[in-house]
Motif scaffolding. Structure first.
Motif, PDB file in Angstrom:
ATOM      1  N   VAL A   1       1.309   6.380   1.401  1.00  0.00           N
ATOM      2  CA  VAL A   1       2.077   5.682   0.719  1.00  0.00           C
ATOM      3  C   VAL A   1       1.068   4.523   0.256  1.00  0.00           C
ATOM      4  O   VAL A   1       0.595   3.510   0.846  1.00  0.00           O
ATOM      5  CB  VAL A   1       3.427   5.062   1.581  1.00  0.00           C
ATOM      6  CG1 VAL A   1       4.009   4.234   0.619  1.00  0.00           C
ATOM      7  CG2 VAL A   1       4.093   6.387   1.923  1.00  0.00           C
ATOM      8  N   GLU A   2       1.305   4.559  -1.269  1.00  0.00           N
ATOM      9  CA  GLU A   2       0.229   3.442  -1.657  1.00  0.00           C
ATOM     10  C   GLU A   2       0.856   2.558  -2.634  1.00  0.00           C
ATOM     11  O   GLU A   2       0.233   1.411  -2.945  1.00  0.00           O
ATOM     12  CB  GLU A   2      -0.880   4.279  -2.624  1.00  0.00           C
ATOM     13  CG  GLU A   2      -1.955   5.224  -1.805  1.00  0.00           C
ATOM     14  CD  GLU A   2      -2.881   5.822  -2.672  1.00  0.00           C
ATOM     15  OE1 GLU A   2      -2.703   5.669  -4.245  1.00  0.00           O
ATOM     16  OE2 GLU A   2      -3.703   6.485  -2.241  1.00  0.00           O
ATOM     17  N   ASN A   3       2.194   2.581  -2.976  1.00  0.00           N
ATOM     18  CA  ASN A   3       2.822   1.625  -3.572  1.00  0.00           C
ATOM     19  C   ASN A   3       4.287   1.598  -3.320  1.00  0.00           C
ATOM     20  O   ASN A   3       4.821   2.340  -2.721  1.00  0.00           O
ATOM     21  CB  ASN A   3       2.692   1.676  -5.177  1.00  0.00           C
ATOM     22  CG  ASN A   3       3.285   3.325  -5.537  1.00  0.00           C
ATOM     23  OD1 ASN A   3       4.225   3.662  -5.236  1.00  0.00           O
ATOM     24  ND2 ASN A   3       2.372   4.011  -6.223  1.00  0.00           N
ATOM     25  N   GLU A   4       4.862   0.299  -3.968  1.00  0.00           N
ATOM     26  CA  GLU A   4       6.413  -0.114  -3.442  1.00  0.00           C
ATOM     27  C   GLU A   4       7.229   1.134  -3.923  1.00  0.00           C
ATOM     28  O   GLU A   4       8.237   1.256  -3.324  1.00  0.00           O
ATOM     29  CB  GLU A   4       6.589  -1.377  -4.029  1.00  0.00           C
ATOM     30  CG  GLU A   4       6.046  -2.680  -3.187  1.00  0.00           C
ATOM     31  CD  GLU A   4       6.690  -2.730  -1.815  1.00  0.00           C
ATOM     32  OE1 GLU A   4       7.750  -2.216  -1.451  1.00  0.00           O
ATOM     33  OE2 GLU A   4       6.173  -3.456  -1.228  1.00  0.00           O
ATOM     34  N   THR A   5       6.997   1.461  -5.140  1.00  0.00           N
ATOM     35  CA  THR A   5       7.901   2.551  -5.694  1.00  0.00           C
ATOM     36  C   THR A   5       8.093   3.673  -4.891  1.00  0.00           C
ATOM     37  O   THR A   5       9.221   4.237  -4.532  1.00  0.00           O
ATOM     38  CB  THR A   5       7.451   2.905  -7.093  1.00  0.00           C
ATOM     39  OG1 THR A   5       6.717   1.873  -7.808  1.00  0.00           O
ATOM     40  CG2 THR A   5       8.242   3.530  -7.921  1.00  0.00           C
ATOM     41  N   GLN A   6       6.992   4.042  -4.320  1.00  0.00           N
ATOM     42  CA  GLN A   6       6.827   5.272  -3.288  1.00  0.00           C
ATOM     43  C   GLN A   6       7.954   4.847  -2.063  1.00  0.00           C
ATOM     44  O   GLN A   6       8.643   5.765  -1.581  1.00  0.00           O
ATOM     45  CB  GLN A   6       5.527   5.587  -3.000  1.00  0.00           C
ATOM     46  CG  GLN A   6       4.723   6.486  -3.956  1.00  0.00           C
ATOM     47  CD  GLN A   6       3.192   6.547  -3.930  1.00  0.00           C
ATOM     48  OE1 GLN A   6       2.786   5.794  -2.938  1.00  0.00           O
ATOM     49  NE2 GLN A   6       2.664   7.607  -4.469  1.00  0.00           N
ATOM     50  N   LEU A   7       7.469   3.839  -1.587  1.00  0.00           N
ATOM     51  CA  LEU A   7       8.184   3.293  -0.280  1.00  0.00           C
ATOM     52  C   LEU A   7       9.684   3.127  -0.663  1.00  0.00           C
ATOM     53  O   LEU A   7      10.439   3.580   0.311  1.00  0.00           O
ATOM     54  CB  LEU A   7       7.736   2.144  -0.093  1.00  0.00           C
ATOM     55  CG  LEU A   7       8.440   1.298   1.385  1.00  0.00           C
ATOM     56  CD1 LEU A   7       8.381   2.334   2.682  1.00  0.00           C
ATOM     57  CD2 LEU A   7       7.647   0.197   1.862  1.00  0.00           C
ATOM     58  N   THR A   8       9.945   2.627  -1.648  1.00  0.00           N
ATOM     59  CA  THR A   8      11.570   2.529  -2.285  1.00  0.00           C
ATOM     60  C   THR A   8      12.136   3.977  -2.057  1.00  0.00           C
ATOM     61  O   THR A   8      13.288   3.991  -1.570  1.00  0.00           O
ATOM     62  CB  THR A   8      11.533   1.788  -3.463  1.00  0.00           C
ATOM     63  OG1 THR A   8      10.983   0.547  -3.202  1.00  0.00           O
ATOM     64  CG2 THR A   8      13.246   1.492  -3.648  1.00  0.00           C
ATOM     65  N   HIS A   9      11.492   4.898  -2.730  1.00  0.00           N
ATOM     66  CA  HIS A   9      12.191   6.073  -2.903  1.00  0.00           C
ATOM     67  C   HIS A   9      12.262   6.690  -1.529  1.00  0.00           C
ATOM     68  O   HIS A   9      13.293   7.414  -1.208  1.00  0.00           O
ATOM     69  CB  HIS A   9      11.042   6.948  -3.867  1.00  0.00           C
ATOM     70  CG  HIS A   9      11.575   8.548  -3.718  1.00  0.00           C
ATOM     71  ND1 HIS A   9      12.482   8.986  -5.029  1.00  0.00           N
ATOM     72  CD2 HIS A   9      11.472   9.621  -3.107  1.00  0.00           C
ATOM     73  CE1 HIS A   9      12.851   9.986  -4.693  1.00  0.00           C
ATOM     74  NE2 HIS A   9      12.238  10.441  -3.479  1.00  0.00           N
ATOM     75  N   LEU A  10      11.199   6.596  -0.545  1.00  0.00           N
ATOM     76  CA  LEU A  10      11.320   7.369   0.718  1.00  0.00           C
ATOM     77  C   LEU A  10      12.527   6.631   1.467  1.00  0.00           C
ATOM     78  O   LEU A  10      13.173   7.327   2.126  1.00  0.00           O
ATOM     79  CB  LEU A  10      10.005   6.938   1.495  1.00  0.00           C
ATOM     80  CG  LEU A  10       8.752   8.011   0.780  1.00  0.00           C
ATOM     81  CD1 LEU A  10       7.388   7.375   1.419  1.00  0.00           C
ATOM     82  CD2 LEU A  10       9.011   9.276   1.393  1.00  0.00           C
ATOM     83  N   ARG A  11      12.524   5.308   1.416  1.00  0.00           N
ATOM     84  CA  ARG A  11      13.735   4.551   2.009  1.00  0.00           C
ATOM     85  C   ARG A  11      15.034   5.175   1.668  1.00  0.00           C
ATOM     86  O   ARG A  11      15.697   5.531   2.503  1.00  0.00           O
ATOM     87  CB  ARG A  11      13.621   3.032   1.697  1.00  0.00           C
ATOM     88  CG  ARG A  11      13.719   2.232   2.821  1.00  0.00           C
ATOM     89  CD  ARG A  11      13.841   0.761   2.471  1.00  0.00           C
ATOM     90  NE  ARG A  11      12.397   0.243   2.979  1.00  0.00           N
ATOM     91  CZ  ARG A  11      11.868  -0.548   1.993  1.00  0.00           C
ATOM     92  NH1 ARG A  11      12.099  -0.832   0.515  1.00  0.00           N
ATOM     93  NH2 ARG A  11      10.519  -1.136   2.140  1.00  0.00           N
ATOM     94  N   GLY A  12      14.945   5.402   0.315  1.00  0.00           N
ATOM     95  CA  GLY A  12      16.307   5.899  -0.423  1.00  0.00           C
ATOM     96  C   GLY A  12      16.679   7.366   0.260  1.00  0.00           C
ATOM     97  O   GLY A  12      17.879   7.650   0.626  1.00  0.00           O
TER      98      GLY A  12
END
Ligand code: C2E
Ligand code: MG
Ligand code: MG
Ligand code: MG
Length: 277
Positions: free
Chosen positions: A238-249
């Motif tokens: 995971v390299e960016n916030e967008t990816q993390l936000t998606h994974l969290r969702g």
């Protein structure tokens, strides 16, 4: 005839090939002494809870500080170590160093799960279960804090024997994770047979989210499958916030990657823990 072939081969042995084979020879020679010379060290990459951001574990990753070549990455020397029969020695060093470090952290009140990578040869050869038991005994680390990472590819040969080894490992109390999940060829019935606790979603799928529809679908499928099978999940790379936000969702439990931290020294990891708690 062999002589003829030999001569012909020699003709096609370009200067570039000659220097490659020389480099390999030297690496091989040096790798045989790397453990004794104290040239190996471990770096640690944190793993965090997606929802809270809390660091819950670390993955130990080996580095070889070569005296003249500088840092040699594991992708270059682990396969070589396997080829020349050095992997059990290096693997034992890694396991011991990682468990000793995790025990030290535990004593400092920093309780972390520690993940250690196993090579295919370590799993298919005798003695792994004994090694793990011995290292847990000498370091004092609780088995529940140790996670062993294997890849699907490692299990393709002698499947039944590997599964038996994994069961024996599990009976020590350690947990097992499938590394680079999704890149191998394991079928679902095969996955059902493996006594694993966690899937590590390969970073090649994480890379494409949220724009690549296929990657989004693959990640969603892995997450729902894991949920249905009662397995834990961590997303790699995971390299960016967008990816993390998606994974969290998507309700992915944990993540690991440059966004949180690169693999770092023990001191740097401690600083990171102090800064985030
Ligand atoms: P792996 O176990 O899948 O480890 C993850 C690799 O991805 C690490 O590379 C890590 O530095 C890198 N990585 C982590 N986060 C990111 C990210 O956000 N973006 C990108 N692009 N990469 C990220 P590293 O340390 O070079 O290790 C490569 C592989 O070498 C490991 O893949 C593992 O298969 C093997 N390896 C490393 N240490 C050991 C060891 O002690 N024993 C064995 N048998 N294999 C090891
Ligand atoms: Mg790994
Ligand atoms: Mg991986
Ligand atoms: Mg890998």
């Amino acid at each position: 005839r062999a002589k003829e072939v030999g001569r012909n081969t020699f003709q096609f042995f370009t200067p570039e090939q000659a220097s490659q084979s020389r480099e390999r020879f030297e690496l091989e020679r040096d790798l045989r002494q790397a453990v004794e010379r104290g040239e190996l060290r471990l770096v640690y990459q944190p793993q965090a809870d997606c929802a809270t951001g809390r660091i819950v574990g670390v993955e130990a990753l080996v580095r070889w500080q070569h005296p003249t070549r500088g840092l040699v990455p594991p992708d270059r020397f682990i396969p070589l170590a396997e080829e020349i029969g050095l992997i059990s020695k290096i693997g034992a060093w890694v396991l011991n160093a990682a468990c000793a470090q995790a025990y030290q952290w535990e004593k400092q009140g920093r309780s972390l799960r520690i993940a250690v990578n196993l090579s295919g040869q370590q799993i298919s050869r005798d003695g792994l279960v004994e090694l793990v038991r011995e290292v847990l005994g000498t370091t004092g680390l609780s088995p529940t804090q140790l996670e062993l990472e294997i890849t699907e590819g490692h299990l393709l040969q002698r499947v039944e024997q590997c599964i038996a080894t994994l069961r024996d490992l599990k009976s020590l109390g350690v947990t097992l994770a499938i590394d680079d999940f999704g890149t191998g060829y394991s079928s679902l019935s095969y996955l059902k047979k493996l006594p694993v606790d966690r899937l590590k979603i390969d970073r090649s799928f994480v890379e494409g989210i949220p724009d690549d529809r296929d990657d989004v679908a693959i990640v969603a499928t892995i997450l729902s499958m894991a949920r249905n099978l009662g397995l834990d999940v961590i997303a790699e790379g995971v390299e960016n916030e967008t990816q993390l936000t998606h994974l969290r969702g998507a309700r992915c439990a944990e993540y690991q990657g440059y966004l949180l931290s690169r693999p770092v020294s023990p001191a740097e990891l401690e600083a990171l823990l102090d800064a985030t708690t």
